[in-house]
Design an enzyme around this catalytic site. Structure first.
Site, PDB file in Angstrom:
ATOM      1  N   CYS A   1       0.771  -1.133  -0.015  1.00 52.68           N
ATOM      2  CA  CYS A   1       0.065   0.070   0.044  1.00 52.68           C
ATOM      3  C   CYS A   1       0.943   1.211  -0.117  1.00 52.68           C
ATOM      4  O   CYS A   1       1.986   1.224   0.547  1.00 52.68           O
ATOM      5  CB  CYS A   1      -1.029   0.265   1.141  1.00 52.68           C
ATOM      6  SG  CYS A   1      -2.103  -1.352   1.435  1.00 52.68           S
TER       7      CYS A   1
ATOM      8  N   ARG B   1       3.117   0.179  -5.489  1.00 53.79           N
ATOM      9  CA  ARG B   1       3.054  -0.418  -3.982  1.00 53.79           C
ATOM     10  C   ARG B   1       1.748  -1.276  -3.804  1.00 53.79           C
ATOM     11  O   ARG B   1       1.460  -1.763  -2.733  1.00 53.79           O
ATOM     12  CB  ARG B   1       3.163   0.517  -2.909  1.00 53.79           C
ATOM     13  CG  ARG B   1       4.525   1.277  -2.985  1.00 53.79           C
ATOM     14  CD  ARG B   1       4.493   2.380  -1.804  1.00 53.79           C
ATOM     15  NE  ARG B   1       4.522   2.101  -0.546  1.00 53.79           N
ATOM     16  CZ  ARG B   1       5.528   1.433   0.152  1.00 53.79           C
ATOM     17  NH1 ARG B   1       6.842   1.689  -0.375  1.00 53.79           N
ATOM     18  NH2 ARG B   1       5.539   1.051   1.363  1.00 53.79           N
TER      19      ARG B   1
ATOM     20  N   TRP C   1      -2.919  -2.588  -1.280  1.00 56.54           N
ATOM     21  CA  TRP C   1      -2.638  -4.042  -1.853  1.00 56.54           C
ATOM     22  C   TRP C   1      -3.264  -4.811  -0.856  1.00 56.54           C
ATOM     23  O   TRP C   1      -2.840  -4.769   0.232  1.00 56.54           O
ATOM     24  CB  TRP C   1      -1.202  -4.162  -1.835  1.00 56.54           C
ATOM     25  CG  TRP C   1      -0.730  -5.529  -2.219  1.00 56.54           C
ATOM     26  CD1 TRP C   1      -0.807  -6.103  -3.312  1.00 56.54           C
ATOM     27  CD2 TRP C   1      -0.244  -6.578  -1.269  1.00 56.54           C
ATOM     28  NE1 TRP C   1      -0.346  -7.196  -3.490  1.00 56.54           N
ATOM     29  CE2 TRP C   1      -0.267  -7.987  -2.383  1.00 56.54           C
ATOM     30  CE3 TRP C   1      -0.135  -6.815   0.038  1.00 56.54           C
ATOM     31  CZ2 TRP C   1       0.372  -8.809  -1.719  1.00 56.54           C
ATOM     32  CZ3 TRP C   1      -0.020  -8.268   0.430  1.00 56.54           C
ATOM     33  CH2 TRP C   1       0.310  -9.211  -0.526  1.00 56.54           C
TER      34      TRP C   1
ATOM     35  N   ASN D   1      -0.786   2.049   6.062  1.00 62.91           N
ATOM     36  CA  ASN D   1       0.285   0.846   5.304  1.00 62.91           C
ATOM     37  C   ASN D   1       0.856  -0.173   6.267  1.00 62.91           C
ATOM     38  O   ASN D   1       1.711   0.432   7.421  1.00 62.91           O
ATOM     39  CB  ASN D   1       1.061   1.644   4.678  1.00 62.91           C
ATOM     40  CG  ASN D   1       2.210   0.476   4.075  1.00 62.91           C
ATOM     41  OD1 ASN D   1       1.790  -0.630   3.786  1.00 62.91           O
ATOM     42  ND2 ASN D   1       3.431   0.939   3.952  1.00 62.91           N
ATOM     43  N   GLY D   2       0.535  -1.502   6.526  1.00 65.75           N
ATOM     44  CA  GLY D   2       0.916  -2.418   7.279  1.00 65.75           C
ATOM     45  C   GLY D   2      -0.109  -3.131   7.670  1.00 65.75           C
ATOM     46  O   GLY D   2      -1.115  -3.488   7.131  1.00 65.75           O
TER      47      GLY D   2
ATOM     48  N   GLU E   1      16.319 -16.136 -11.771  1.00 61.31           N
ATOM     49  CA  GLU E   1      15.813 -14.878 -11.763  1.00 61.31           C
ATOM     50  C   GLU E   1      15.282 -14.893 -13.145  1.00 61.31           C
ATOM     51  O   GLU E   1      14.184 -14.035 -13.074  1.00 61.31           O
ATOM     52  CB  GLU E   1      16.940 -13.838 -11.995  1.00 61.31           C
ATOM     53  CG  GLU E   1      16.714 -12.591 -12.066  1.00 61.31           C
ATOM     54  CD  GLU E   1      15.754 -12.017 -11.093  1.00 61.31           C
ATOM     55  OE1 GLU E   1      15.496 -12.563 -10.138  1.00 61.31           O
ATOM     56  OE2 GLU E   1      15.418 -10.793 -11.440  1.00 61.31           O
TER      57      GLU E   1
ATOM     58  N   LYS F   1      11.264 -13.504 -13.348  1.00 65.73           N
ATOM     59  CA  LYS F   1      10.914 -12.486 -14.286  1.00 65.73           C
ATOM     60  C   LYS F   1       9.691 -12.864 -15.155  1.00 65.73           C
ATOM     61  O   LYS F   1       8.699 -12.233 -15.287  1.00 65.73           O
ATOM     62  CB  LYS F   1      12.036 -11.988 -15.063  1.00 65.73           C
ATOM     63  CG  LYS F   1      13.118 -11.128 -14.776  1.00 65.73           C
ATOM     64  CD  LYS F   1      12.770  -9.679 -14.067  1.00 65.73           C
ATOM     65  CE  LYS F   1      12.232  -9.971 -12.698  1.00 65.73           C
ATOM     66  NZ  LYS F   1      13.032  -9.646 -11.598  1.00 65.73           N
TER      67      LYS F   1
ATOM     68  N   GLU G   1       6.510 -13.610 -12.950  1.00 64.38           N
ATOM     69  CA  GLU G   1       5.892 -12.422 -12.253  1.00 64.38           C
ATOM     70  C   GLU G   1       5.000 -11.462 -13.400  1.00 64.38           C
ATOM     71  O   GLU G   1       4.035 -10.869 -13.021  1.00 64.38           O
ATOM     72  CB  GLU G   1       6.552 -11.747 -11.313  1.00 64.38           C
ATOM     73  CG  GLU G   1       7.689 -10.839 -11.726  1.00 64.38           C
ATOM     74  CD  GLU G   1       8.805 -10.233 -10.778  1.00 64.38           C
ATOM     75  OE1 GLU G   1       9.816 -10.008 -11.008  1.00 64.38           O
ATOM     76  OE2 GLU G   1       8.244 -10.274  -9.595  1.00 64.38           O
TER      77      GLU G   1
ATOM     78  N   HIS H   1      17.592 -35.555 -12.145  1.00 63.00           N
ATOM     79  CA  HIS H   1      16.986 -36.117 -10.888  1.00 63.00           C
ATOM     80  C   HIS H   1      15.464 -35.908 -10.754  1.00 63.00           C
ATOM     81  O   HIS H   1      14.980 -36.037  -9.668  1.00 63.00           O
ATOM     82  CB  HIS H   1      17.728 -35.512  -9.954  1.00 63.00           C
ATOM     83  CG  HIS H   1      19.289 -36.009  -9.987  1.00 63.00           C
ATOM     84  ND1 HIS H   1      19.724 -37.058  -9.572  1.00 63.00           N
ATOM     85  CD2 HIS H   1      20.232 -34.956 -10.215  1.00 63.00           C
ATOM     86  CE1 HIS H   1      21.075 -36.977  -9.776  1.00 63.00           C
ATOM     87  NE2 HIS H   1      21.494 -35.851 -10.062  1.00 63.00           N
TER      88      HIS H   1
ATOM     89  N   LYS I   1       5.641  -3.910  -5.333  1.00 61.88           N
ATOM     90  CA  LYS I   1       6.885  -3.788  -5.475  1.00 61.88           C
ATOM     91  C   LYS I   1       7.809  -3.733  -4.003  1.00 61.88           C
ATOM     92  O   LYS I   1       8.605  -4.375  -3.803  1.00 61.88           O
ATOM     93  CB  LYS I   1       7.338  -2.279  -6.092  1.00 61.88           C
ATOM     94  CG  LYS I   1       8.836  -2.367  -6.319  1.00 61.88           C
ATOM     95  CD  LYS I   1       9.203  -1.467  -7.599  1.00 61.88           C
ATOM     96  CE  LYS I   1      10.690  -1.457  -7.753  1.00 61.88           C
ATOM     97  NZ  LYS I   1      11.117  -2.940  -8.358  1.00 61.88           N
TER      98      LYS I   1
HETATM   99  O1  M6R Z   1      12.937  -4.362  -2.403  1.00 65.66           O
HETATM  100  P1  M6R Z   1      13.665  -5.736  -1.914  1.00 65.66           P
HETATM  101  O2  M6R Z   1      14.657  -5.808  -2.972  1.00 65.66           O
HETATM  102  O3  M6R Z   1      13.855  -6.174  -0.834  1.00 65.66           O
HETATM  103  O4  M6R Z   1      12.327  -6.825  -2.603  1.00 65.66           O
HETATM  104  C1  M6R Z   1      12.593  -8.040  -2.535  1.00 65.66           C
HETATM  105  C2  M6R Z   1      11.514  -8.843  -3.552  1.00 65.66           C
HETATM  106  O5  M6R Z   1      10.188  -8.566  -3.054  1.00 65.66           O
HETATM  107  C3  M6R Z   1      11.578  -8.432  -5.084  1.00 65.66           C
HETATM  108  O6  M6R Z   1      12.868  -8.545  -5.534  1.00 65.66           O
HETATM  109  C4  M6R Z   1      10.608  -8.983  -5.973  1.00 65.66           C
HETATM  110  O7  M6R Z   1      10.859 -10.438  -5.845  1.00 65.66           O
HETATM  111  C5  M6R Z   1      10.514  -8.521  -7.162  1.00 65.66           C
HETATM  112  N1  M6R Z   1       9.188  -8.246  -7.607  1.00 65.66           N
HETATM  113  C6  M6R Z   1      11.320  -9.062  -8.249  1.00 65.66           C
HETATM  114  O8  M6R Z   1      11.377  -8.636  -9.506  1.00 65.66           O
END
Ligand code: M6R
Length: 604
Positions: free
Chosen positions: A2, A27, A74, A100-101, A477, A481, A484, A500, A599
């Protein structure tokens, strides 16, 4: 997660709030709302869906208020719906707040409030705070009375009808920053929300309360004592919060990678003296017997690569843990452990809690972080900034490149200090480093090839990403990507593990993205390609330029310019990120705001 914003000043609040909310939309974007202090009292407008829908709702209405608050959500407690959108008010609408929280004890508080006759309008945890604050007496006194009742995390922005022209902000385990303008002030979860109006910011600490009016601000402790705070000038340029001609922030941020690399190494790599230096680490003794990396998501993948760099160059044992796992164990860390916490935002709740636990156990903490003054940087003993600049796309790209770069340099720096890296080894890497921006540009110039490949593959339902050694974290990674932003199932694997179990998945409509790499592992990975082809699986291979054997074996190839092995992940990441981007684009997905994500994950 949020995003929250507050404005008080001499301009009309609504456009400023909406503009700020758009900057915070990364956010969360399940619903949005604003509360404005109009002549007739507090006016709340809120709407499920993205901010554009809230704007629609507001269009044609006139608001005169110079003071207001806003929220982009969120969802955690309560489905995304109009009635669960913030701001929330008390029964009599004497105040409005955004949160937020998570209030962990909200059920008990709600039961008690219900038994006292309060009526609730939402299923959220946040609404209890509004009801608890209801009453008479000076607002600050009421806030000080309510805070000890709340368990969990919160950043709050509150306006009270009986104190017009004043906003209150409260922070505990969720970010809140005061923007100091001329004759106006802002409260926000993140700096970009007010960057167009001021670059002067005050970073609030946990347990602090701020009272702001158009012409002043004061910060108090939870005990009501005045606190001294310093105003920081934020280096970011407001233009970086714009897409600058690119269709999406993610694409813009990938294109920034050559510059990000240059910024990250600036002042740290000295070719003439054959040195890597970090001015932030002047008093770093390096006297540890173990390293533990804690991080989440993409940052954790950078950490896995960091393990390989540190073990190779510093010859020190390194464990990498998801912060969310580490914090709920009784981990074996102590005074001789260096905990390296990696985070783009510096606000990820799991990472922050893991660092707090490590500190309690006596470990020293080095943060690798992108956001100046963020919570992580204030918890750590040292911070090495990644200098990637503002990253807005929910899918982290340029920050990952910068994290890998910092970890490579840090391993070389520490290795020289410890005598485990020879001047010759260091020199060989240092001579390669200035070539990287040019090679990154060359990769970006071949963007259309990646787009063409994405067109071939965007209808596939399953992807395997395979890599060995330095390319194993990259395989994870690449898969992250893709899943997500395009919602395609993708799994990252250590290529040697395929036989395996995962090999059972291979069939013609499963795509394998194989990262070939260099050295002795290359032949092993070529073997993996054979195994997939023998089972009629489709192979996209990423390899060094001119690797004819790979060109012959794979169905499709993406080549990267030749480089030294430790630098190869810095290049290989670009086609992986572009591929995910273009697949999502072809599928028509919302690249910068993928479903269900936010994010900064500031909740546990
Ligand atoms: O702000 P941070 O690097 O601590 O965030 C960690 C993860 O939440 C962040 O890398 C998330 O996996 C991204 N959406 C990846 O693209």
């Amino acid at each position: 997660m949020c995003g929250i914003i507050g404005y008080v000043g001499k301009r009309k609040a609504l456009p400023i709030l909406l503009q700020g909310l758009k900057r915070l939309e990364y956010r969360g974007y399940d619903s949005a709302g604003v509360a404005l202090l109009e002549r007739g009292g507090i006016c709340v407008v809120r709407r499920a869906g993205k901010i554009a829908l809230l704007e629609e709702e507001l269009s044609g209405k006139t608001f005169e208020a110079f003071c207001g608050i806003g929220h982009t959500r969120w969802a955690t407690h309560g489905i995304p719906a109009d009635h669960n959108a913030h701001p929330h008010t008390d029964c009599r609408k004497t105040l409005a707040l955004v949160h937020n929280g998570i209030i962990e004890n909200y059920r008990a508080l709600r039961e008690k409030l219900l038994s006292e006759g309060h009526r609730f309008f939402s299923e959220t945890d946040s609404e209890v705070i509004a009801h608890l604050l209801e009453g008479s007496g000076p607002p600050l006194k009421r806030i000080l009375h309510v805070l000890p009742l709340l368990e969990g995390s919160y950043a709050l922005c509150i306006l009270f009808a009986d104190e017009p022209g004043v906003l209150y902000g409260v922070r505990r385990f969720s970010p809140l920053i005061l923007g100091v303008g001329e004759g106006e002030h802002f409260l926000a979860s993140d700096v970009p929300a007010f960057l167009e109006h001021t670059r002067h910011a005050v970073f609030l600490e946990d347990g602090e309360i701020v009272r702001v009016s158009h012409d002043g601000w004061e910060v108090f402790s939870e005990e009501g004592e005045r606190q001294e705070k310093t105003v920081t000038v934020v280096p970011w340029d407001p233009v970086s919060a714009e897409r600058g001609g690119f269709k999406h922030f993610m694409l813009k941020e990938i294109h920034e990678e050559p510059r990000v690399f240059e910024d990250t190494i600036a002042g740290r790599v000295n070719l003439a003296r054959g040195e890597v230096t970090f001015e932030e680490l002047e008093d770093f003794s390096g006297e540890y017997n173990r390293v533990v990396v804690v991080a989440c998501g993409t940052a954790c993948h950078a950490g896995m690569l960091g393990k390989m760099y540190l073990e190779d160059f510093v010859r020190i044992p390194v464990d990498v843990e998801y912060a969310s796992e580490f914090r709920y164990r009784d981990p074996l860390v102590g005074e001789k452990t260096l905990v390296v916490a990696i985070s783009q935002s510096g606000e990820t709740a799991d990472t922050l809690r893991a660092v707090e636990l490590a500190r309690k156990k006596g470990a020293q903490v080095l943060a690798v972080c992108n956001v100046l003054g963020s919570s992580l940087t204030r918890l750590a003993h040292w911070t090495v900034y990644t200098r990637a600049g503002l990253e807005i796309g929910v899918a982290s790209t340029k920050a990952f490149l910068a994290q890998m770069t910092v970890l490579l340099l840090f391993a070389l720096f520490w290795g020289r200090k410890r005598g485990t890296v020879s001047p010759e080894t260091l020199a060989s890497v240092l001579f390669e480093i200035p070539t990287i921006p040019r090679k990154l540009h060359a990769l970006l110039a071949k963007e259309n090839d990646v787009h063409a490949l994405a067109k071939e593959f965007y209808l596939f339902k399953d992807f395997l990403y395979l890599g060995r050694g330095l390319y194993y974290p990259l395989a994870l990674e690449g898969a992250l990507k893709l899943k997500e932003i395009s919602y395609i199932h993708a799994e990252g694997l250590a290529a040697g593990e395929m036989k395996h179990g995962p090999i059972a998945l291979i069939e013609p409509d499963v795509a394998s993205f194989v990262l070939v790499g260099q050295g002795e592992r290359r032949l092993k990975v070529l073997g993996n390609i054979e195994e997939i082809k023998a089972r009629r699986g489709k192979v996209i291979a990423l390899c060094d330029e001119g690797d004819v054997e790979v060109l012959e074996k794979a169905d499709y190839t993406l080549e990267i310019p030749k480089t030294l092995e430790p630098c190869s992940p810095l290049l290989a990441i670009v086609p992986l990120q572009l591929f995910a981007y273009y697949v999502a684009l072809e599928k028509g997905c919302d690249v910068d705001q993928p479903r269900n994500l936010a994010k900064s994950v500031t909740v546990e």
